[in-house]
Design a protein around this motif. Structure first.
Motif, PDB file in Angstrom:
ATOM      1  N   THR A   1      19.352  39.122  40.434  1.00 62.09           N
ATOM      2  CA  THR A   1      18.244  38.903  39.509  1.00 62.09           C
ATOM      3  C   THR A   1      16.913  39.251  40.157  1.00 62.09           C
ATOM      4  N   MET A   2      16.758  38.843  41.401  1.00 61.18           N
ATOM      5  CA  MET A   2      15.536  39.209  42.134  1.00 61.18           C
ATOM      6  C   MET A   2      15.473  40.715  42.365  1.00 61.18           C
ATOM      7  N   ALA A   3      16.635  41.316  42.664  1.00 60.62           N
ATOM      8  CA  ALA A   3      16.658  42.768  42.877  1.00 60.62           C
ATOM      9  C   ALA A   3      16.318  43.517  41.594  1.00 60.62           C
ATOM     10  N   ASP A   4      16.838  43.041  40.467  1.00 57.63           N
ATOM     11  CA  ASP A   4      16.523  43.694  39.194  1.00 57.63           C
ATOM     12  C   ASP A   4      15.046  43.564  38.845  1.00 57.63           C
ATOM     13  N   SER A   5      14.455  42.420  39.179  1.00 55.72           N
ATOM     14  CA  SER A   5      13.017  42.273  38.918  1.00 55.72           C
ATOM     15  C   SER A   5      12.208  43.263  39.752  1.00 55.72           C
ATOM     16  N   ILE A   6      12.659  43.529  40.987  1.00 56.85           N
ATOM     17  CA  ILE A   6      11.980  44.532  41.816  1.00 56.85           C
ATOM     18  C   ILE A   6      12.120  45.916  41.186  1.00 56.85           C
ATOM     19  N   LYS A   7      13.318  46.211  40.673  1.00 51.07           N
ATOM     20  CA  LYS A   7      13.518  47.507  40.010  1.00 51.07           C
ATOM     21  C   LYS A   7      12.618  47.658  38.803  1.00 51.07           C
ATOM     22  N   MET A   8      12.527  46.604  37.988  1.00 50.52           N
ATOM     23  CA  MET A   8      11.726  46.685  36.768  1.00 50.52           C
ATOM     24  C   MET A   8      10.230  46.788  37.063  1.00 50.52           C
ATOM     25  N   LEU A   9       9.798  46.200  38.191  1.00 53.71           N
ATOM     26  CA  LEU A   9       8.371  46.181  38.495  1.00 53.71           C
ATOM     27  C   LEU A   9       7.896  47.412  39.266  1.00 53.71           C
ATOM     28  N   TYR A  10       8.718  47.906  40.178  1.00 51.13           N
ATOM     29  CA  TYR A  10       8.228  48.909  41.116  1.00 51.13           C
ATOM     30  C   TYR A  10       8.993  50.234  41.100  1.00 51.13           C
ATOM     31  N   ILE A  11      10.248  50.234  40.645  1.00 46.36           N
ATOM     32  CA  ILE A  11      11.068  51.440  40.785  1.00 46.36           C
ATOM     33  C   ILE A  11      11.136  52.238  39.495  1.00 46.36           C
ATOM     34  N   TYR A  12      11.213  51.548  38.343  1.00 40.70           N
ATOM     35  CA  TYR A  12      11.364  52.238  37.060  1.00 40.70           C
ATOM     36  C   TYR A  12      10.180  51.939  36.151  1.00 40.70           C
ATOM     37  N   ARG A  13      10.017  52.823  35.162  1.00 42.06           N
ATOM     38  CA  ARG A  13       8.999  52.583  34.147  1.00 42.06           C
ATOM     39  C   ARG A  13       9.413  51.435  33.244  1.00 42.06           C
ATOM     40  N   ARG A  14       8.419  50.883  32.563  1.00 43.22           N
ATOM     41  CA  ARG A  14       8.706  49.799  31.635  1.00 43.22           C
ATOM     42  C   ARG A  14       9.610  50.316  30.512  1.00 43.22           C
ATOM     43  N   PRO A  15      10.753  49.674  30.281  1.00 38.28           N
ATOM     44  CA  PRO A  15      11.670  50.179  29.242  1.00 38.28           C
ATOM     45  C   PRO A  15      11.101  49.938  27.848  1.00 38.28           C
ATOM     46  N   ARG A  16      11.537  50.774  26.921  1.00 34.87           N
ATOM     47  CA  ARG A  16      11.120  50.610  25.539  1.00 34.87           C
ATOM     48  C   ARG A  16      11.854  49.437  24.904  1.00 34.87           C
ATOM     49  N   VAL A  17      11.155  48.747  24.045  1.00 40.34           N
ATOM     50  CA  VAL A  17      11.721  47.575  23.375  1.00 40.34           C
ATOM     51  C   VAL A  17      12.607  48.031  22.219  1.00 40.34           C
ATOM     52  N   ARG A  18      13.831  47.530  22.185  1.00 39.45           N
ATOM     53  CA  ARG A  18      14.766  47.828  21.096  1.00 39.45           C
ATOM     54  C   ARG A  18      15.317  46.525  20.551  1.00 39.45           C
ATOM     55  N   ARG A  19      15.110  46.303  19.274  1.00 41.37           N
ATOM     56  CA  ARG A  19      15.618  45.088  18.650  1.00 41.37           C
ATOM     57  C   ARG A  19      17.136  45.158  18.551  1.00 41.37           C
ATOM     58  N   ALA A  20      17.798  44.046  18.870  1.00 38.38           N
ATOM     59  CA  ALA A  20      19.266  43.990  18.819  1.00 38.38           C
ATOM     60  C   ALA A  20      19.680  42.558  18.502  1.00 38.38           C
ATOM     61  N   SER A  21      20.754  42.445  17.744  1.00 40.17           N
ATOM     62  CA  SER A  21      21.278  41.123  17.388  1.00 40.17           C
ATOM     63  C   SER A  21      22.305  40.616  18.384  1.00 40.17           C
ATOM     64  N   GLY A  22      22.672  41.428  19.359  1.00 43.47           N
ATOM     65  CA  GLY A  22      23.659  41.019  20.355  1.00 43.47           C
ATOM     66  C   GLY A  22      23.786  42.091  21.421  1.00 43.47           C
ATOM     67  N   ILE A  23      24.845  42.015  22.196  1.00 47.07           N
ATOM     68  CA  ILE A  23      25.053  42.982  23.274  1.00 47.07           C
ATOM     69  C   ILE A  23      26.011  44.091  22.858  1.00 47.07           C
ATOM     70  N   GLY A  24      26.361  44.131  21.580  1.00 43.83           N
ATOM     71  CA  GLY A  24      27.161  45.224  21.061  1.00 43.83           C
ATOM     72  C   GLY A  24      28.604  45.198  21.516  1.00 43.83           C
ATOM     73  N   VAL A  25      29.115  46.380  21.880  1.00 40.91           N
ATOM     74  CA  VAL A  25      30.521  46.512  22.237  1.00 40.91           C
ATOM     75  C   VAL A  25      30.840  45.825  23.557  1.00 40.91           C
ATOM     76  N   TRP A  26      29.818  45.516  24.349  1.00 41.63           N
ATOM     77  CA  TRP A  26      30.062  44.800  25.609  1.00 41.63           C
ATOM     78  C   TRP A  26      30.696  43.433  25.350  1.00 41.63           C
ATOM     79  N   TYR A  27      30.343  42.803  24.242  1.00 40.35           N
ATOM     80  CA  TYR A  27      30.949  41.511  23.905  1.00 40.35           C
ATOM     81  C   TYR A  27      32.449  41.672  23.676  1.00 40.35           C
ATOM     82  N   SER A  28      32.850  42.720  22.979  1.00 44.85           N
ATOM     83  CA  SER A  28      34.278  42.960  22.733  1.00 44.85           C
ATOM     84  C   SER A  28      35.019  43.231  24.033  1.00 44.85           C
ATOM     85  N   VAL A  29      34.381  43.957  24.944  1.00 46.38           N
ATOM     86  CA  VAL A  29      35.006  44.242  26.237  1.00 46.38           C
ATOM     87  C   VAL A  29      35.232  42.951  27.017  1.00 46.38           C
ATOM     88  N   MET A  30      34.235  42.081  27.057  1.00 44.64           N
ATOM     89  CA  MET A  30      34.372  40.828  27.795  1.00 44.64           C
ATOM     90  C   MET A  30      35.349  39.881  27.099  1.00 44.64           C
TER      91      MET A  30
END
Length: 278
Positions: free
Chosen positions: A162-191
């Motif tokens: 979680t700390m590593a991902d926060s570093i990625k979001m702040l310093y390594i990658y651009r701010r991602p675009r916001v996409r509205r979603a009601s869930g995690i999609g097909v990932w829920y079926s996989v899990m």
């Protein structure tokens, strides 16, 4: 342009037959399922071989510790440390280049704005993070009876990641675009499929790969050449108990899913009231 073709349409590209799906969402679902199947074979095939062909739970535990821990450390280094060093190097090179151009044109050097610096960063893609979490979830659930401590270790790794991902979001990658979603999609079926499969794998490990069942019911087993064997006439009883336990756990999981709604009734009522008032 949107692609409007049926699922039966086919195209030839590079010697491979590629299915043209109707929408981007269908393509993403197909791509996710294919990648998850590939990663599952890559990550879990050796563990299934040790668990259900060699029937060696000690080797399974050692292999699981090595794969799980090594994979977590590898991801931390490859996805955080190396990109962070690369980003710092590129940022310094960009700053030096623009400063040198300003000096050559005899203009006053200025500091780069955050927008200019962010434009040089790569675009964030959530697919790899989802895939990592699903693979980790498989390590925890599919072989829980062989290595119960895996779930506790994963909590530590999740906090670090979680700390590593926060570093990625702040310093390594651009701010991602916001996409509205009601869930995690097909990932829920996989899990969800992994949860059902984990009931089977853990029951089989309990009854056939480990000596846990032999400790509870020693009258059904015997030792031969340092390995446990079924006594004559007791094998069918052990198999029956394993499959009975598996059926009971699956029915219990389905009962929990049916009796406990994913969305509380108060939330459902509030959403319906908001739609009515709108």
């Amino acid at each position: 342009d949107s692609v409007e073709h049926s699922n039966d349409d086919r195209m030839r590209y590079g010697g491979y037959q590629v299915a043209i799906v109707g929408t981007v969402e269908e393509w993403e679902k197909s791509f996710i399922i294919k990648r998850v199947v590939f990663e599952a074979f890559d990550c879990y095939l050796a563990l299934f071989y040790i668990a259900f062909y060699r029937f060696d739970v000690v080797a399974l535990r050692n292999e699981l510790v090595g794969l799980f821990t090594g994979d977590e450390l590898r991801r931390l280094g490859v996805e955080v440390v190396l990109p962070l060093l690369t980003m710092l190097f590129q940022r310094k090179r960009t700053t030096y280049k623009m400063t040198a151009e300003k000096k050559a044109s005899k203009e006053k050097p200025v500091e780069l704005s955050p927008a200019v610096l962010d434009a040089s960063l790569g675009e964030y893609e959530a697919f790899d993070d989802y895939l990592e979490m699903v693979v980790q979830f498989g390590y925890i659930t599919l072989f829980a009876s062989a290595f119960p401590l895996c779930s506790g270790i994963s909590i530590v790794f999740v906090l670090v990641e979680t700390m590593a991902d926060s570093i990625k979001m702040l310093y390594i990658y651009r701010r991602p675009r916001v996409r509205r979603a009601s869930g995690i999609g097909v990932w829920y079926s996989v899990m969800y499929f992994m949860v059902i499969a984990s009931i089977l794998t853990n029951c089989f490990i309990l009854g056939f790969s480990s000596e846990q069942l032999m400790q509870w019911m020693p009258n059904m087993f015997k030792h031969e050449d340092g390995d446990q064997q079924f006594k004559m006439g007791y094998g069918r009883y052990v198999v029956g108990m394993v499959f009975t336990l598996e059926h009971i756990l699956i029915l219990l999981a389905l009962a929990i899913e049916f009796l406990i709604p994913s969305c509380p009734s108060s939330v459902t009522t509030a959403i319906a009231r908001r739609k009515y008032l709108a």
